[in-house]
Design a protein around this motif. Structure first.
Motif, PDB file in Angstrom:
ATOM      1  N   ARG A  47      75.486   9.135  45.876  1.00  0.00           N
ATOM      2  CA  ARG A  47      74.540   8.043  46.087  1.00  0.00           C
ATOM      3  C   ARG A  47      75.104   6.735  45.533  1.00  0.00           C
ATOM      4  N   SER A  48      75.789   6.836  44.399  1.00  0.00           N
ATOM      5  CA  SER A  48      76.412   5.636  43.836  1.00  0.00           C
ATOM      6  C   SER A  48      77.494   5.101  44.764  1.00  0.00           C
ATOM      7  N   VAL A  49      78.305   6.021  45.361  1.00  0.00           N
ATOM      8  CA  VAL A  49      79.341   5.594  46.309  1.00  0.00           C
ATOM      9  C   VAL A  49      78.711   4.888  47.497  1.00  0.00           C
ATOM     10  N   ARG A  50      77.614   5.453  48.007  1.00  0.00           N
ATOM     11  CA  ARG A  50      76.934   4.826  49.147  1.00  0.00           C
ATOM     12  C   ARG A  50      76.435   3.432  48.788  1.00  0.00           C
ATOM     13  N   ASP A  51      75.781   3.310  47.616  1.00  0.00           N
ATOM     14  CA  ASP A  51      75.234   2.008  47.222  1.00  0.00           C
ATOM     15  C   ASP A  51      76.339   0.989  46.952  1.00  0.00           C
ATOM     16  N   VAL A  52      77.455   1.455  46.381  1.00  0.00           N
ATOM     17  CA  VAL A  52      78.582   0.533  46.151  1.00  0.00           C
ATOM     18  C   VAL A  52      79.136   0.051  47.487  1.00  0.00           C
ATOM     19  N   ASN A  53      79.250   0.946  48.467  1.00  0.00           N
ATOM     20  CA  ASN A  53      79.738   0.554  49.797  1.00  0.00           C
ATOM     21  C   ASN A  53      78.810  -0.464  50.449  1.00  0.00           C
ATOM     22  N   GLN A  54      77.491  -0.264  50.313  1.00  0.00           N
ATOM     23  CA  GLN A  54      76.543  -1.222  50.869  1.00  0.00           C
ATOM     24  C   GLN A  54      76.673  -2.570  50.170  1.00  0.00           C
ATOM     25  N   LEU A  55      76.912  -2.535  48.854  1.00  0.00           N
ATOM     26  CA  LEU A  55      77.038  -3.790  48.098  1.00  0.00           C
ATOM     27  C   LEU A  55      78.278  -4.567  48.512  1.00  0.00           C
ATOM     28  N   ASP A  83      83.003 -11.632  41.222  1.00  0.00           N
ATOM     29  CA  ASP A  83      82.547 -11.199  39.906  1.00  0.00           C
ATOM     30  C   ASP A  83      81.210 -10.481  39.990  1.00  0.00           C
ATOM     31  N   VAL A  84      80.294 -11.015  40.800  1.00  0.00           N
ATOM     32  CA  VAL A  84      78.987 -10.368  40.951  1.00  0.00           C
ATOM     33  C   VAL A  84      79.155  -8.991  41.585  1.00  0.00           C
ATOM     34  N   MET A  85      80.029  -8.886  42.587  1.00  0.00           N
ATOM     35  CA  MET A  85      80.257  -7.602  43.252  1.00  0.00           C
ATOM     36  C   MET A  85      80.771  -6.565  42.267  1.00  0.00           C
ATOM     37  N   LEU A  86      81.721  -6.935  41.397  1.00  0.00           N
ATOM     38  CA  LEU A  86      82.271  -5.991  40.432  1.00  0.00           C
ATOM     39  C   LEU A  86      81.250  -5.622  39.368  1.00  0.00           C
ATOM     40  N   GLN A  87      80.486  -6.607  38.885  1.00  0.00           N
ATOM     41  CA  GLN A  87      79.470  -6.318  37.870  1.00  0.00           C
ATOM     42  C   GLN A  87      78.402  -5.373  38.403  1.00  0.00           C
ATOM     43  N   GLU A  88      77.906  -5.659  39.606  1.00  0.00           N
ATOM     44  CA  GLU A  88      76.868  -4.816  40.187  1.00  0.00           C
ATOM     45  C   GLU A  88      77.415  -3.423  40.522  1.00  0.00           C
ATOM     46  N   SER A  89      78.671  -3.323  40.917  1.00  0.00           N
ATOM     47  CA  SER A  89      79.267  -2.011  41.202  1.00  0.00           C
ATOM     48  C   SER A  89      79.286  -1.146  39.947  1.00  0.00           C
ATOM     49  N   CYS A  90      79.650  -1.734  38.819  1.00  0.00           N
ATOM     50  CA  CYS A  90      79.647  -0.985  37.550  1.00  0.00           C
ATOM     51  C   CYS A  90      78.231  -0.528  37.201  1.00  0.00           C
ATOM     52  N   ALA A  99      87.521  -4.075  48.985  1.00  0.00           N
ATOM     53  CA  ALA A  99      86.626  -5.238  48.930  1.00  0.00           C
ATOM     54  C   ALA A  99      87.345  -6.443  48.338  1.00  0.00           C
ATOM     55  N   LEU A 100      88.155  -6.210  47.287  1.00  0.00           N
ATOM     56  CA  LEU A 100      88.928  -7.320  46.709  1.00  0.00           C
ATOM     57  C   LEU A 100      89.926  -7.863  47.732  1.00  0.00           C
TER      58      LEU A 100
END
Length: 777
Positions: free
Chosen positions: A436-444, A452-459, A586-587
């Motif tokens: 589920r975390s992988v799915r949500d990270v992919n959506q993000l 920076d926001v993408m990396l912070q929210e992914s963590c 993503a980077l």
């Protein structure tokens, strides 16, 4: 011929029968293993097809993206250099310094060489013929502009013939039009390249869809074959077993004349033969009941032994509680489950409570009490705390036995070791959390453009459901210098770690993970991470670390804390690799978007410069269609025609002309329709009634098919010049009349003087000289 065919067919049938007979003679274990091997081979084939398909799709997409990004970057560089070349050419006209002219020429020559190199590179990159043709058209247009500049404008500029040079450099001039044509061709090249890139992506998507369809078909076929094979094998086993079972039921009902005839060649046939022998013996020895009872008693003892063995295999023991005396009996398997030596401790109700996990004790006692009272049956899962300190999961079932009066007398039940099952369930639950975390990270990462926001929210997502106890991420440049870091689930000393990274003091996990592609597994954190500022956050846990890498570029590192039991779990590690791969991609995507925005900004600045030049140029610039309607114009043209700003477009040129001038425009329009250029003078009448003399230089405009669609003109107001010429003509007439008058008067005066000199010569001593002088007049 027919006899030979029948013989051949008969031989084939015999061979098939022989092979089938050999297969039938295989034992049941061999048949089951063979079935398992065949199904396993189907799974392996499907797996290899899946791996090949995914790698083929990934490789194809990577090649397309790499080619498109490279061509887009090179096109951006070409657009920027062409803009610089154009700017330098204009600066060359504006300066009068020879040194500056030489510098602008050298810079332009350098940019031209680099541009040619880039165009050669693009020619090698482009595969689509339309793109290659557009590249050739742009190159031809650029070479035309450069040739006009070198052969016409540059000599004029160096000779300080600025007016002629500016006339060529303007948009209506040969150099200006060539430059505009080159930029137009560059735009067409960019559009065709984008279209080709989109087409390649569409083809790749189609190939991907086809590959996935083929893969699904293969999987579906493998499933069907596996099911069909499994059903067939099951039938081969189930049918004879059912025959034996029905015969056994008949025997159990007392019919000892049952006989089973089965020819399978395996253990079932042996079982059927044994069954037949058993019924035969039953019939023969029915009169020897006592001996049979003795044999059955022996068999019962053996059965008890087998039952004990079965308990060990099933990891299940049974117990009995005398509710009137509180005596408790455990089988040997329960002692083993609880980790107790039956010779050291005896079973009791208090010992049962002592071994129950403290967190589950209230729940277990409540369920036992409900079972004793007859409210519900006992069937619960709970934890036990063994004497060796290990926590195990058990399933406890029990049935209440009542006495003749209906009062609770005994409780019989089982205790089953379900620790492996619970661990597997916990693993699956943990895998689902990470998925589920992988799915949500992919959506993000697909919608967030702030790095920076993408990396912070992914963590935060990775630790949100406790899939990972904590994670931290650091970005480093190519020299392993600190760029950015973020974390989730780490309290306190993370800033100390950042300070060390900024100083270049890389922890053990960072140094080692950056040197390898595989995931770094840190089991003994007490040894490996003792010097790390956040070591306290890893207490009792293991660590994973892997570098963020995409397209052979390492962006940094992702580190996570996880339970030790999952450290060797391949699925956990694969999910961790997938997460890091997605973040690295993503980077990479953000880098591409930043480069694209920079190219767009350079192009926008170039367009802005040309717009300013178009708007602020002193001469009028306008375009008309084939019906002489104004299509667009600049402010200078509106001032010349005497209309307010924004009101000239849409008007017709004939609205400003007298009938005589309309005939001139008609003849000029006819020339434009056949593609001729011309320069002519025209007289107009503004809306306020003022007459103005104009000089117009007109060039036809073409569409993509080279059809004439209108005309583009440079308009100059020469009214004052015409008026000055008329005034000069008038002044020349006056001066001519004055000179003629002066000539006549001078001639008359000279005649008088000559006459006086002649009279005087008569009195002069030199009679020869004076008359000759007078005669010369």
């Amino acid at each position: 011929m027919e006899i030979e065919f029948k013989k051949e067919k008969l031989n084939t049938v015999r061979k098939q029968t022989l092979i089938k007979g050999k297969i039938m003679k295989l034992n049941l274990r061999t048949k089951l293993i063979g079935s398992f091997v065949i199904i396993l081979l189907l799974i392996v084939v499907v797996g290899f097809v899946s791996i090949y398909t995914s790698r083929h799709i990934q490789y194809q997409l990577e090649n397309i993206i790499e080619q498109d990004v490279k061509s887009a970057n090179i096109l951006g560089d070409v657009a920027r250099r062409v803009g610089f070349i154009r700017a330098n050419s204009l600066l060359h006209l504006l300066t009068s310094s020879i040194d500056d002219m030489n510098r602008y020429e050298l810079e332009s020559a350098d940019w031209i060489d680099k541009t040619n190199t880039d165009l050669d590179t693009l020619k090698n990159i482009f595969e689509d013929q339309a793109t290659v043709d557009k590249l050739a058209e742009f190159r031809t247009a650029l070479e035309t502009y450069l040739r006009i500049w070198r052969e016409q404008v540059l000599p004029l500029s160096r000779a300080n013939r600025d007016e002629e040079a500016f006339a060529l450099a303007r948009k209506s001039g040969a150099a200006g039009m060539a430059a505009r044509e080159a930029m137009y061709k560059l735009g067409e090249l960019h559009d065709v390249n984008v279209a080709a890139a989109n087409h390649r992506l569409e083809l790749a998507e189609q190939d991907s869809g086809k590959s996935q369809s083929i893969l699904l078909a293969v999987i579906f076929l493998a499933i069907i074959l596996g099911l069909a094979f499994g059903i067939r094998q099951g039938s081969l086993i189930a049918v004879p077993v059912n025959i034996v079972s029905r015969a056994a039921q008949m025997v159990a009902a007392g019919d000892l004349d049952q006989k089973v005839s089965i020819k399978t060649g395996d253990e079932i046939e042996s079982l059927a033969n044994s069954f037949n022998m058993m019924t035969l013996k039953l019939k023969k020895h029915r009169d020897h009941l006592e001996e049979l009872v003795e044999e059955r008693t022996k068999a019962l003892r053996e059965s008890e032994q087998r039952l004990l063995k079965a308990q060990q295999v099933a990891r299940m023991g049974f117990f009995e509680i005398n509710l009137k005396t509180n005596e408790v009996y455990w089988s040997d398997e329960i002692y083993r489950i609880y980790g107790i030596n039956p010779h050291e401790l005896k079973s009791s109700f208090e010992l049962t409570k002592q071994l129950t996990h403290p967190d589950d004790l209230v729940f277990v006692m409540k369920e036992i009490d409900s079972a004793i009272k007859g409210i519900s049956e006992l069937d619960i899962d709970h934890r036990i705390l063994r004497f060796d300190g290990k926590v195990f999961w058990v399933n406890e079932k029990a049935e209440l036995i009542r006495d003749a009066d209906g009062n609770p007398e005994r409780m019989l039940g089982t205790v089953e070791d379900i620790n492996a099952r619970k661990r597997a369930e916990e693993r699956i639950r943990h895998l689902n959390l990470i998925l589920r975390s992988v799915r949500d990270v992919n959506q993000l990462i697909t919608k967030e453009n702030n790095r920076d926001v993408m990396l912070q929210e992914s963590c935060k997502i990775l630790t949100r459901d406790k899939g990972y106890a904590n994670v931290w991420l650091v970005l480093l440049d190519e020299d392993h210098k600190f760029d950015f870091a973020t974390t989730s689930g780490i309290e306190g000393n993370f800033q100390l770690l950042i300070n060390d990274l900024k100083k270049g003091n890389l922890p053990y996990c960072v140094k080692k993970a950056l040197k390898q592609q595989e995931v770094l597994l840190v089991d003994n954190t007490e040894f490996a991470c003792a010097d790390c500022p956040i070591y306290g956050q890893y207490e009792g846990k293991s660590a994973l670390a892997v570098r963020l890498e995409f397209n052979k570029k390492v962006y940094g590192l992702l580190c996570a804390r996880i339970e030790k039991e999952y450290l060797a779990d391949d699925e956990m590690l694969n999910l961790f690799r997938e997460i890091t791969g997605d973040i690295a991609f993503a980077l990479y995507r953000l880098e591409l978007e930043a480069a694209h925005k920079q190219s767009e900004e350079v192009l926008r600045e170039s367009e802005e410069k040309y717009h300013q030049l178009f708007t602020n140029i002193g001469e009028g610039v306008a375009a008309v269609d084939l019906k002489d309607n104004f299509v667009y114009c600049n402010p200078a043209a509106e001032m010349i025609f005497g209309v307010p700003a924004g009101k000239l477009v849409g008007k017709n040129l004939n609205d400003f002309l007298s009938p005589q001038m309309s005939e001139i425009i008609k003849s000029q329009t006819d020339k434009r329709k056949v593609g001729e250029k011309s320069t002519y003078e025209l007289e107009i009448i503004t809306p306020t009634g003022k007459e103005r003399q104009l000089s117009i230089t007109v060039t036809p405009q073409f569409d993509k098919e080279r059809n004439v669609i209108g005309a583009f003109g440079i308009v100059r107001d020469i009214t004052e010049r015409k008026q000055a010429e008329e005034q000069i003509k008038k002044d020349l007439k006056i001066k001519t009349a004055l000179l003629q008058e002066l000539y006549h008067r001078t001639k008359n005066n000279m005649q008088v003087i000559v006459s006086m000199l002649k009279m005087q010569s008569r009195r002069s001593d030199n009679e020869y000289l004076i008359p000759n002088r007078c005669q010369s007049y």
